[in-house]
Structures are given as structure tokens and as C-alpha cells.
Write a protein that holds these residues in place. Structure first.
Motif, PDB file in Angstrom:
ATOM      1  N   VAL A  57       0.824  -1.213   0.000  1.00  0.00           N
ATOM      2  CA  VAL A  57       0.000   0.000   0.000  1.00  0.00           C
ATOM      3  C   VAL A  57       0.859   1.264   0.000  1.00  0.00           C
ATOM      4  O   VAL A  57       0.394   2.327  -0.397  1.00  0.00           O
ATOM      5  N   SER A  58       2.124   1.142   0.441  1.00  0.00           N
ATOM      6  CA  SER A  58       3.016   2.309   0.405  1.00  0.00           C
ATOM      7  C   SER A  58       3.564   2.532  -1.003  1.00  0.00           C
ATOM      8  O   SER A  58       3.533   3.646  -1.527  1.00  0.00           O
ATOM      9  N   VAL A  59       4.052   1.460  -1.621  1.00  0.00           N
ATOM     10  CA  VAL A  59       4.651   1.575  -2.963  1.00  0.00           C
ATOM     11  C   VAL A  59       3.590   1.950  -3.995  1.00  0.00           C
ATOM     12  O   VAL A  59       3.850   2.720  -4.923  1.00  0.00           O
ATOM     13  N   GLY A  60       2.377   1.415  -3.827  1.00  0.00           N
ATOM     14  CA  GLY A  60       1.310   1.725  -4.786  1.00  0.00           C
ATOM     15  C   GLY A  60       0.427   2.865  -4.328  1.00  0.00           C
ATOM     16  O   GLY A  60      -0.692   3.022  -4.834  1.00  0.00           O
TER      17      GLY A  60
ATOM     18  N   VAL B 107      -5.901  -3.208  -1.083  1.00  0.00           N
ATOM     19  CA  VAL B 107      -4.590  -3.816  -1.355  1.00  0.00           C
ATOM     20  C   VAL B 107      -4.394  -4.064  -2.849  1.00  0.00           C
ATOM     21  O   VAL B 107      -3.319  -3.808  -3.387  1.00  0.00           O
ATOM     22  N   SER B 108      -5.446  -4.544  -3.540  1.00  0.00           N
ATOM     23  CA  SER B 108      -5.245  -5.021  -4.916  1.00  0.00           C
ATOM     24  C   SER B 108      -4.881  -3.889  -5.880  1.00  0.00           C
ATOM     25  O   SER B 108      -4.037  -4.081  -6.760  1.00  0.00           O
ATOM     26  N   VAL B 109      -5.482  -2.695  -5.723  1.00  0.00           N
ATOM     27  CA  VAL B 109      -5.157  -1.596  -6.661  1.00  0.00           C
ATOM     28  C   VAL B 109      -3.704  -1.148  -6.473  1.00  0.00           C
ATOM     29  O   VAL B 109      -2.949  -1.077  -7.451  1.00  0.00           O
ATOM     30  N   PRO B 110      -3.248  -0.860  -5.227  1.00  0.00           N
ATOM     31  CA  PRO B 110      -1.813  -0.540  -5.074  1.00  0.00           C
ATOM     32  C   PRO B 110      -0.915  -1.709  -5.481  1.00  0.00           C
ATOM     33  O   PRO B 110       0.191  -1.488  -5.979  1.00  0.00           O
ATOM     34  N   PHE B 111      -1.397  -2.940  -5.289  1.00  0.00           N
ATOM     35  CA  PHE B 111      -0.590  -4.109  -5.657  1.00  0.00           C
ATOM     36  C   PHE B 111      -0.309  -4.095  -7.160  1.00  0.00           C
ATOM     37  O   PHE B 111       0.819  -4.332  -7.597  1.00  0.00           O
TER      38      PHE B 111
END
Length: 1193
Positions: free
Chosen positions: A989-992, A1040-1044
């Protein structure tokens, strides 16, 4: 540097003054002369390029502005700077732009040094008059870019006007055509001055200076003074202050008249003064809506007043003698000062013979009116005028003026009149015009002004009055001998200390501190002056809490100040309109009680109790809080001497304290807005009475108090959001103290009836439909003392567990407070491995507590306020830390490996997430548990590796709030198998995420880790498996899935899985493709679809059959129902084919690229599908078939 320069020139006889000056100076000299010389010399080269030009101007400004506070340091360098710039200006090779630039630099210097000093350096010979005048006439008065040129030329012209020759001599040199009439230089200059008095820029100020220098010349005065004054008065009469243009014209005319009457000789202007005064009276300048015009009106009127009066210094004025600190401290000056004070009788009789013109009365009346103006600049000008005019009056008339000034200090007058009065008194005092005989009248008014505070609506006015009163005290310190002020020393000292410590306004506190310091230095008679100056200096009084709670206690230890400070708090601060001040005042009274316990008990308490039941809401609030605080402080004192508090507080006061609640209840004063102040105040009273062990056991008042606490916790939803948290905390604190004192018949034993009632009542409250009632009930359970929990622990924990597990959005705050309460209950109950689960935390209930708190760590509830689940996670982290440290300290064997593993992994995940505050909190808890060694927390996975990553000695310096510091440490946990999954989940969630700094540092740290394991197949394989597991576990979980998907896109773009691309149909790619397909299936989220398109384009680098499947998915998206997705897909596929040129047959490459770029993918689906099918044929991919929808079952 400054100090060294000053010290080297210091002689032995100067006392302490030079050293003081040296310390105050920041700069020791003008050190940038070489750079300035280079800047000016380079102007011809840099002025043509806009970038270099702006850079040169900015640098010059920066250097000059450094000397704004100490402009005298420029004096030795002004001449050469002026000459360099004038050479540029006079040079025939200089283009107009360079000339204007030269004048701009001259203006910057004059702004810093002041035009009065700087203009004297301009060359002012006969030869300069004509060129300067011609250059000024060529300027465009309306050009906004070159006003500095016009301003400086007007100042230069006003200097050249001072040549000691008749200007008519210059007219002979004028060449003109035979038929053309020549205009004399005198008329030309006057015409220029008049024209520039009407412009709207700063040149108007310089034109008024020009008028004052030029019209006062002997030759011009004879011929043109009357005409110019006529023109000015006509202008003033005809211009309207209702228009912008009229205001500018009035401003110029008034400024020029003020300057003329300031610089002209009295004999020349005396005949015109009555006419000018009459014109001003008719024009009603004092009633103008423009503050600047009113100020100039006052300025001109005071100059007229000085013209009417002979320029003599009043012999009756009070003279202190030497104003030097060194001389003041030496005794040798005393005799000369006494002589200076008493004037001889002969001069007094001469003064009495002097007739005062009748216009002076009008002048003084208008100046006194100016003291009450609504603008500070007008009042300040009027105050200076009062000072100047009074200095020329006989003693009796001057005393009348002082009496009129003192009339400003009436409570019928506004704060403006008080402020103006203070400024006038300071001016009169400074000039020695306030004779010592007047001090008994003046000092009481100044003491009132020091605490002047008028309530207006929801706030108050008067800070400027208090500030000006401090200025008066500062001025008096310099004006009077210590013997004159001696009768008032204690009063002034106490008043200044009170303002310096207790004033709400920081400027007033600092002004009072400076005035006190001046009095200590000049008068030397203030009690304990040096000690107080050190404690309450400029910086110390900047912090309000520090003033009220620390400095006040120190100063009150000196007996002269104790009672005045207490009296001021009781009279002025506990009824203040600002709640913060009221609360601080009551805490200050608590802290001051040990200094005067008898006075507090016998005088202050009886004063407060009637106010606590009075009409005024703020006074009632402050008085209740103050009574509670003072009672508690008296109890502490009594307890130190092993005496009951009732020996210090009279029985009447005890009864008064006891009756407060019932009286408020009877009057229904717990309802509505007033109730929002009364409830926390009485809750605080309950807490302090309980802590003070008041003898109210089994008294009916206890039932009333309990009702108030319960009713407050039940009705929190009826209270406005602002004070709600404070009221909740006050009620909970009161409950804890009340139980401790009054529900414990024997030590350690609860009153069974009250225990049953309270516990069941608060557990029932945990199931309320009102979220705030749940919050209050949870915190109430958390605050119960140990004897109340004993035997009910299982029941309480079950209720709190149930409250924590209800995941509805509307109960987020209840879950937060239940998580907090759970830790509080566990800490209160204590730990015993083999104890009863109904009384202590033991083997039977510890795992349930941890399960609930770990479950709270997964709360990611969202609502319109954002990530409200973070409140619950933060509370759960704190609770886990408190419970763990408690268990470890008593019975570490209760902590199983699974519990510790789950806790540390959850904390690792939280410390890798995107919100700085919660990441920092998780990181600090993680470090605290890791470094805890008294004893150490057992079963922490990879303890040794963790200690290497987070060594104890560097723990303090690590700033978890800063992504640049936190993520490089956190990503190292990816190397540790136990932490890899949770750390990667947090990092996702941080990277994305969206925050630029968080994304940059987290992605950089993650990719650094991936680069390290590129050659380690096993580590990379394990990482990819973990990555897939994170995706699989969070499918369709958009948090989670969108930032992933965004993170995955970055990984594929950076070739992090390059080693997998050589294998045919690598399993990682196959699984990833299947998960991505599942994630976007039937999705209408464009953000998610765009991220998936980018991931598909990245997956094209993998070899084998999987590539065809990826292409199929992309071609499928080319016919997506959303036009924006079709367009994005085409664009991304185009870029992908440019990047990976081995994907398709080179023979069809051009056709595919042309089709992708030229087709309008936002057209209707039928048209787009034809182009898409053509692409399928070229790429050798099966055409997607339309699935027919089955009949509705």
C-alpha cells in the motif's frame, strides 16, 4: 564577529553598556563591499538578459536587507556606491533600461539607510540643477516599472535646490527659439513638484520633500510661497476623499503642507497658519474615512500648533539628567540631577508673560480627538503631537492638557481612547512634561490599563491598550529618578509581573517583561528584580503554559508578589472569556497554594464559592474548577503534616463544595450549552474532592455525583463535537477517583451492591445503539480500580471483546475505546499464571485478549472521514505493548510462540504502511518490544537479525515519520521468512500509494532489496511466491489489490523478474496472469483496469504460450465498454510493442502500429471491433467471441 570588533574598542570606564550593545549586534561591519562593487560594475553586461538581471537585483536586495536593522554600518560605503551608480546613470552610452536600473539600486540603498541621510550625499552643485530637472521632465509619470527613477530624481532635485544662488541667475543660460517664451527654472521646478504631488506611487512622498526644501528657499519664498499655499488649500477644499484619485491628491497636498510647516521658519509661516487651520476645519479631514488622510491631518495640525507657539523648551519640565545606565548606577550624579529638576523663579515669571494664541486651544482639542481615532497610526501621531505642543506651553496650560489626556481613561471611553491615552502619557513622560506631582493620578490609571480587557461577543479587545501601558512603564523607567517612583514601585512591579506572566497575548507578555527589565536596570528599586528578569525573560514568557505553571510559582515565592498574583487570578482570570486561560488559571492557583495556604483557605475559598453558583457562566465554570484545585492543593499540604484536610478548610467551605452539584441540578444548569462547561467542571470537582478524601462517605451527595457521571457518559451524543472528548475524559477520571475513595468499605474490598450495579450498567452500555455511549462505557470499565474488577473480570473482558469484534462502520470509535479499555483492565487486574480468570489475567484468558487485539490490528474501516480503522489499529498497538510488557514482567510463560509471532508480524506490517503517524507508532512499539530486556520478550522470531537491523544504540535517532529513514530499515525484514509476507503486505500500500515521498522512498527500498536477490534463485523464488500469496489473499480487496497492481507494474518495468523471462511459461507468470484476470473480472473501476493494462503489458516479456494469453487479454480490453479503457489499452500496447520488438512478426509490425495509432478507439464498439479483429489476425491471436447471455432463470 560583532563582539570582537566592539570588545577591541572598549575602554575600561564604560561600565556594562558597550558589552550589552555588542551582544545585541548581529553584524560588525559591511562585509560585502567587494561583491556589491562587482555587482554594480557588471550591470552594463547583465542588464540585457532578463535572467542575469533578476539574479543581480535579487542578490543586491538580499545583501542590503541584511542591514535593515543596522543601517549605520553602510555609512562609510554609501559615497562610493552612489558614485559608481551615478557614473552609470550619467554615461551617454547607458541605454534607458540601464539608467532605470541604476536608480532602482539607488532606491534600494535609500530604503535601507533612510532617504534623509542618503539624499544628503547626492551632488548638489549649480551644474546639476538643469540636467536633473531635464531628466525628470522626460520621465513618464504613469510608467509603473520606473517609479524608483522618478522617486530618486525628485530627492536629488530637492538637494540641488539648496544651492545658495538666486535661481533667476540660471535662467540666463536657457537657450530657446526667438519666438518662444522661456519658462523660469523656479516655475518649472514648482510645476514638476505640483504634478508629482498628485501621482499614486511613492514619488508623491519625494515630491513633498522637494516642496519643503524648494518653497522654503529665500527667493522662492518671497515670490511663490503664498501662491503655493493658495494652490494647496484650493486643492484640499475641492478634492473628494470618496474617490481613489481624490484621496491621492489630498494625501499629496497634506503631506507637502506638513513638510513645509516642519522645515519652514516660524516667522515666514505664522501669518498663514490660521488660514490653513481654518481650511482643515472646514474640510473635516478628521472625519475622513481614509486612515492615511486622518493621520496626515493630525500631523499637519500638530505642526500648525508648533508654529503658533514660540520654539522654546519649557523650563518647568522635569529633567532626570544623564540617561546613561552607567551614570544612573553611579552615585556621583545624584547632586546634579536634583539641581536640574528645580527651575529658577525668573524664567517661570517670563513664561507667565507669554501670550498663547487662541488657535492653540483648537489644535490641542483636535489632537486630543486624534487620540481616540480608530486607527493606531492616527493615535500615535496625535500622541507625538500632544508631546511636542505641550513642551512649548506654560506649566498651568500643560497641566490642563495632562488632565484632558487623563480623561481618556474612563470606562465610558472605548479601547481606542485608552490606547491613545497611554501613548500620550508615554510621550509626555519621555519628554519630562509629566511632572512628578501628577504621578499619584497617573499610576493608578496605568495599572488599570495593564489589565484592560473588554469583552466583545465571543472574544475581547484591549491587547493594544495593555501593550501601550507597558510602553508607559518603560518610558517612566527612563524618565524619573528612583526617588520619584519609589512610592509606586511595588504596585508597578506587581502589575508588570502579572502582565508578563498571566496575559493571554504573547506581545503583551513580552512588552511587560521588557518594561520590567528596563525598570530593574534604570530604577534599581524593584523587589527581587534581577532574579525575576532572569526567570521571565523575552523567550521564557513566550510559552503560555510555562508562564502559568512554572514561572508564576517561582515569582510567587517572593512575598511581595504572592498575594497580588493570587488576587489577579481570582479577580480577572478564572472568569476570562477564553476557556484555556480559565483552566490554566485554576492550575496556577493549585500551584500557588503552597505559597499562601492560609490566605487561600481563609480568603480565596469563601470568595470563590458564591461565584461558583453565580449567574455568569464563565465565572461559574472557573470558580468551580478553582475551588476543586485549591482544595486538592490544601489536602496535599495537610497530608504532608498528617492532618485531615478539614483542619485547613472551614466547615462552611466544605458544605459549600458539597452543595454545588445539587444547586446546579436544581437549577437545571447541566442542560444545553452551559451544561457543556458545567459537566466537566463538576466532574473535575468530584475527582478532586475524592482525591482530597473529603468526609462524604455514605452521604447523599455521592449518589448525585454518580448520577452526573453516568448521565454524562450516556448523553455524550447530545454534546457538540468540540468539547466532547474533554467531557468524556473528565467523567472517566471522576469515576475512577470516586470509586477509589467512596466504594471501598475496607481496603481491597468493593461495595458489592455498587460493584454489581456499575459493572452490569457499563457492560449493558457496550451494547447501546449510540456509539458514544459505547465509548463512554468502555472507558468507564477501563478506569475501574482493581477491587471493582475483582470477581467480574471474565464478564468485563467478554463485553469488551464483543465490542471490539463488531465491525460496523458506525462503531469505529467504540472499537477504539474498547481496545484501550482492554489493556487498562488487564493492567489494573494484574497477572498471575495460575490465578482465576475472573480476577486476574492468567492462562485461561490471555490468549483471548491477544486474539481480540490482533484482530483489531486488521481493522481497515473506511468512511467519509477516511481510514477511521487506523484509530482502532493505533489503540490495539498501544494495548498490545502495555499487556505484553506487563505479562513479560510477571509471567512470561503465558506468552506462546504463536501469540508473539502474530504480534510482531502485525507490527512489522503496520510499520511498513503509508500513513506516517501510524507507521511511526507501530515502529516505536516494535522497537520497544524488541529492545525490552527487563526481562526480554520471549519467542520473538529472528531476534538476532532484528537487533542487527535495529541496534539499541541507534533506536533513538531513527525517525519513523520520515519515509527516507523508515523504509530502508523496514525492507530489510523481507530477508526474514517469518516477516516477509506481512512486511510485503504493508509495503504494497506504500509503494502503490499516492503520497509522492512515501511512494519514492518505499519503492526505492523495495527495488534495492530485489536487486540484491537477483542472483539468488531460491530467495527470488520465495519472494515471488510470497508476492502471489499477498495477491491471492487480497483478491477483490481494493485497499490492497489496486496498489498491488501499481507496484507490480513498477516491478515488471524495472525487470525485477528478468531471470524468469527466459523460461517457457514460467509458473509465476501463469499464476500472476490468472490472478490479474480474476481481479478485473466484471470490474468497473477505471483506476484498477488501467493498472491491470500496465501489468499485462509488462507480462509480455515472459516467453511461451503465456504471451499469447496476455495478448488475448489486451485485445479483449481494446473492445471494453469504457472508451477511456480502449484508448488507454491502445496507447499502452503501442508503447509495449516499441519496447519489446520481438513480440510480433516484423512483417506486420508497421500495419499493427499504424492501426493502433490511427484508429479512433473511442468510437462505437461495432466499428472498433473490426479494427480489433484485424489486429488479432495480424498477431495470430484467437478472436474473442461474444458470449450470449442465457435466459433469466
Amino acid at each position: 564577529m560583532a563582539q570582537t570588533d566592539m570588545d577591541s574598542g572598549e575602554d575600561g570606564g564604560g561600565g556594562g553598556e558597550p558589552e550589552v550593545i555588542a551582544k545585541a549586534s548581529v553584524l560588525g561591519g559591511f562585509t560585502e563591499s567587494t561583491e556589491i562593487r562587482a555587482l554594480i560594475s557588471n550591470l552594463p553586461e547583465v542588464h540585457e538578459n532578463i535572467v542575469t538581471l533578476e539574479s543581480a537585483i535579487e542578490r543586491f536586495l538580499v545583501i542590503m536587507d541584511r542591514y535593515q536593522e543596522q543601517p549605520h554600518l553602510l555609512d562609510p560605503h554609501l559615497e562610493w556606491m552612489l558614485n559608481l551608480l551615478l557614473d552609470l546613470i550619467r554615461s551617454e552610452q547607458s541605454p534607458p533600461l540601464l539608467v532605470h536600473l541604476g536608480f532602482k539600486f539607488l532606491y534600494i540603498i535609500s530604503k535601507v539607510r533612510g532617504y534623509k541621510i542618503f539624499m544628503q550625499l547626492f551632488p548638489h552643485e549649480v551644474a546639476d540643477v538643469q540636467p536633473v530637472l531635464d531628466l525628470l521632465c522626460r520621465q513618464d509619470p504613469k510608467d509603473p516599472e520606473t517609479w524608483e527613477t522618478r522617486y530618486m530624481l525628485l530627492l536629488w532635485l530637492s538637494m540641488t535646490c539648496l544651492i545658495p544662488f538666486d535661481l533667476s541667475r540660471l535662467d540666463g543660460h536657457l537657450t530657446s527659439d526667438p519666438g518662444q517664451a522661456r519658462e523660469p527654472i523656479m516655475d518649472r521646478i514648482l510645476a514638476v513638484a505640483k504634478s508629482y504631488l498628485m501621482v499614486s506611487d511613492k514619488s508623491r512622498d519625494a515630491a513633498s520633500v522637494l516642496v519643503s526644501k524648494f518653497v522654503t528657499r529665500p527667493d522662492v519664498k518671497l515670490k511663490r510661497l503664498g501662491d503655493f499655499l493658495d494652490w494647496s488649500l484650493t486643492t484640499i477644499s475641492q478634492a473628494s476623499d470618496q474617490t481613489m484619485g481624490g484621496t491621492v491628491i489630498l494625501d499629496g497636498a497634506l503631506q507637502s503642507l506638513a513638510q513645509l510647516f516642519k522645515h519652514g521658519k516660524r516667522d515666514d509661516f505664522l501669518q498663514y497658519a490660521p488660514v490653513v487651520l481654518q481650511c482643515l476645519d472646514q474640510r473635516h479631514v478628521a472625519e475622513s474615512s481614509q486612515a492615511m488622510l486622518r493621520k496626515l491631518g493630525v500631523k499637519l495640525i500638530q505642526r500648525l500648533g508648533l508654529t503658533f507657539l514660540k520654539p522654546r523648551l519649557a523650563k518647568w519640565r522635569y529633567q532626570r539628567g544623564s540617561r546613561s545606565l552607567a551614570a544612573n548606577l553611579s552615585q556621583s550624579q545624584s547632586s546634579s540631577t536634583v539641581e536640574a529638576v528645580s527651575p529658577d523663579m525668573e524664567t517661570q515669571s517670563q513664561e507667565e508673560d507669554y501670550d498663547i494664541p487662541e488657535e492653540v486651544e483648537n489644535v490641542i482639542e483636535q489632537l486630543l480627538g486624534g487620540l481616540k481615532d480608530k486607527e493606531t497610526i492616527v493615535r500615535w501621531s496625535a500622541a507625538k503631537g500632544i508631546g511636542r505642543v505641550t513642551g512649548r506651553l506654560p506649566k498651568e496650560l500643560a497641566d490642563e492638557v495632562v488632565g484632558s489626556v487623563l480623561e481618556c481613561f474612563s470606562f465610558q471611553e472605548t479601547d481606542n481612547a485608552w490606547h491613545g491615552g497611554c501613548l500620550a502619557l508615554a510621550e509626555l513622560g519621555r519628554r519630562g512634561l509629566l511632572v512628578p506631582a501628577r504621578l499619584p493620578d497617573v499610576v493608578p490609571l496605568i495599572l488599570k490599563a495593564l489589565v484592560y480587557d473588554e469583552k466583545r461577543g465571543a472574544c475581547s479587545v484591549g491587547s493594544n491598550v495593555r501593550d501601550a501601558a507597558c510602553y508607559v512603564c518603560w518610558a517612566f523607567a527612563r524618565a524619573y529618578e528612583p526617588t520619584e517612583l519609589k512610592p509606586f514601585v511595588t504596585q508597578i512591579a506587581c502589575a508588570l509581573v502579572i502582565t508578563a506572566v498571566f496575559d493571554r497575548n504573547i506581545n503583551c507578555r513580552r512588552a511587560a517583561s521588557a518594561a520590567f527589565q528596563e525598570n530593574v536596570g534604570r530604577q534599581g528599586t524593584f523587589p527581587y528584580g534581577i532574579d525575576i528578569v532572569v526567570a521571565a525573560d523575552y523567550f521564557a514568557v513566550g510559552n503560555l503554559n510555562n508562564c502559568y505553571l512554572t514561572i508564576s510559582v517561582y515569582i510567587a515565592s517572593f512575598p511581595e508578589y504572592t498575594r497580588p498574583m493570587i488576587d489577579h487570578l481570582v479577580a480577572m482570570k478564572i472568569n476570562h472569556w477564553d476557556g484555556v486561560i480559565r483552566e490554566l488559571a485554576t492550575k496556577a492557583l493549585h500551584n500557588l497554594t503552597p505559597q499562601a495556604p492560609d490566605y487561600m483557605a481563609a480568603t480565596v475559598m469563601p470568595q470563590l464559592l458564591p461565584v461558583a453558583l453565580g449567574i455568569d457562566l464563565h465565572s461559574r465554570h472557573g470558580a468551580i474548577l478553582a475551588s476543586a484545585e485549591i482544595s486538592h492543593a490544601l489536602y496535599k499540604l495537610a497530608n504532608q503534616n498528617n492532618r485531615p484536610v478539614t483542619e485547613l478548610i472551614s466547615s462552611d467551605c466544605v458544605d459549600g463544595l458539597k452543595s454545588i452539584h445539587q444547586r446546579l441540578f436544581d437549577r437545571k444548569q447541566y442542560r444545553g450549552f452551559g451544561g457543556e462547561l458545567m459537566r466537566p467542571a463538576v466532574c473535575s470537582l468530584i475527582e478532586k474532592m475524592s482525591l482530597s478524601k473529603m468526609p462524604f462517605k455514605d452521604d447523599p451527595v455521592i449518589t448525585g455525583w454518580q448520577w452526573l457521571i453516568d448521565d454524562t457518559l450516556k448523553s455524550l451524543h447530545l454534546i457538540s463535537p468540540g468539547p466532547r472528548d474533554g467531557i468524556k475524559e473528565a467523567a472517566v477520571s471522576a469515576l475512577a477517583a470516586l470509586c477509589e475513595q467512596y466504594y471501598q468499605p475496607q481496603p481491597g474490598m468493593a461495595d458489592p451492591q455498587m460493584q454489581k450495579v456499575l459493572v452490569s450498567q457499563y457492560i449493558a452500555g457496550l451494547k447501546s445503539t449510540e456509539v458514544l455511549t459505547r465509548c463512554g462505557s468502555a472507558l468507564a470499565l477501563g478506569s475501574l480500580p482493581r477491587f471493582m474488577i475483582h470477581g467480574k473480570l471474565h464478564q468485563i473482558l467478554s463485553g469488551l471483546q464483543q465490542s471490539c469484534s463488531q465491525r460496523e462502520v458506525c462503531f469505529t470509535e467504540a472499537r477504539r475505546d474498547a481496545a484501550k479499555a482492554m489493556a487498562q483492565v488487564c493492567v489494573t487486574a494484574g497477572i498471575s499464571a495460575k490465578g482465576s480468570s475472573d480476577s486476574v489475567v492468567c492462562e485461561g484468558n490471555v490468549s483471548a485478549v491477544y486474539r481480540v487485539l490482533l484482530d483489531c490490528m486488521t481493522d481497515y474501516t473506511l468512511d467519509s472521514r477516511g481510514d477511521v480503522g487506523s484509530w482502532v489499529r493505533e489503540a490495539a498497538m498501544t494495548s498490545l505493548m502495555e499487556v505484553t510488557l506487563l505479562v513479560v514482567g510477571t509471567a512470561p510463560q503465558l506468552l506462546s510462540q504463536d501469540l508473539v509471532n502474530g504480534m510482531m508480524c502485525s507490527l512489522a506490517q503496520q510499520s511498513a504502511e503509508k500513513i506516517d503517524r501510524y507507521r511511526a507508532h507501530a515502529g516505536s512499539v516494535f522497537i520497544r518490544l524488541l529492545h525490552s530486556n527487563n526481562p526480554a520478550v520471549p519467542h520473538i522470531p529472528h531476534r538476532e537479525e532484528l537487533l542487527a537491523i535495529f541496534p539499541p544504540e541507534g533506536a533513538e535517532s531513527l525517525n519513523w515519520n520520515a519515509p527516507s529513514q523508515a523504509f530502508p530499515h523496514i525492507t530489510q525484514l523481507l530477508r526474514l521468512p517469518q516477516y516477509q509476507y506481512h512486511t510485503l503486505l504493508g509495503l504494497t500500500v506504500s509503494v502503490g500509494g499516492l503520497t509522492e515521498s512515501t511512494v519514492r522512498f518505499s519503492s526505492q527500498s523495495l527495488f534495492d532489496h530485489l536487486m540484491l536477490i537477483q542472483q539468488d534463485t531460491a530467495a527470488l523464488g520465495q519472494f515471488s511466491d510470497t508476492l502471489l500469496r499477498v495477491f491471492r489473499d487480497n483478491l477483490r480487496n481494493d485497499r490492497v489489490s489496486v496498489p498491488f497492481l501499481k507496484m507490480l507494474d513498477q516491478m515488471l518495468a524495472r525487470a525485477c523478474f528478468d531471470t524468469f523471462t527466459t523460461d517457457q511459461d514460467h509458473q509465476f507468470c501463469v499464476d500472476l496472469l490468472a490472478l490479474c484476470k480474476e481481479e478485473i473480472k466484471k470490474s468497473k473501476d477505471t483506476q484498477k483496469l488501467r493498472s491491470a493494462i500496465a501489468v499485462f503489458c509488462g507480462l509480455i516479456q515472459f516467453q511461451g504460450e503465456v504471451r499469447k494469453k496476455v495478448l488475448f487479454q489486451l485485445l479483449l480490453l481494446l473492445c471494453h465498454p469504457f472508451p477511456v479503457i480502449r484508448k488507454t489499452t491502445a496507447s499502452q500496447v503501442y508503447e509495449m510493442l516499441l519496447t519489446y520488438d520481438d513480440v510480433i512478426d516484423p512483417d506486420v509490425m508497421d500495419d499493427v502500429m499504424t492501426s493502433l495509432s490511427d484508429t479512433n478507439w473511442e468510437e462505437d464498439i461495432a466499428t472498433v471491433r473490426t479494427h480489433r479483429n484485424q489486429l488479432c489476425d495480424w498477431l495470430g491471436v484467437q478472436k474473442p467471441q461474444l458470449v450470449a447471455k442465457g435466459p433469466v432463470q
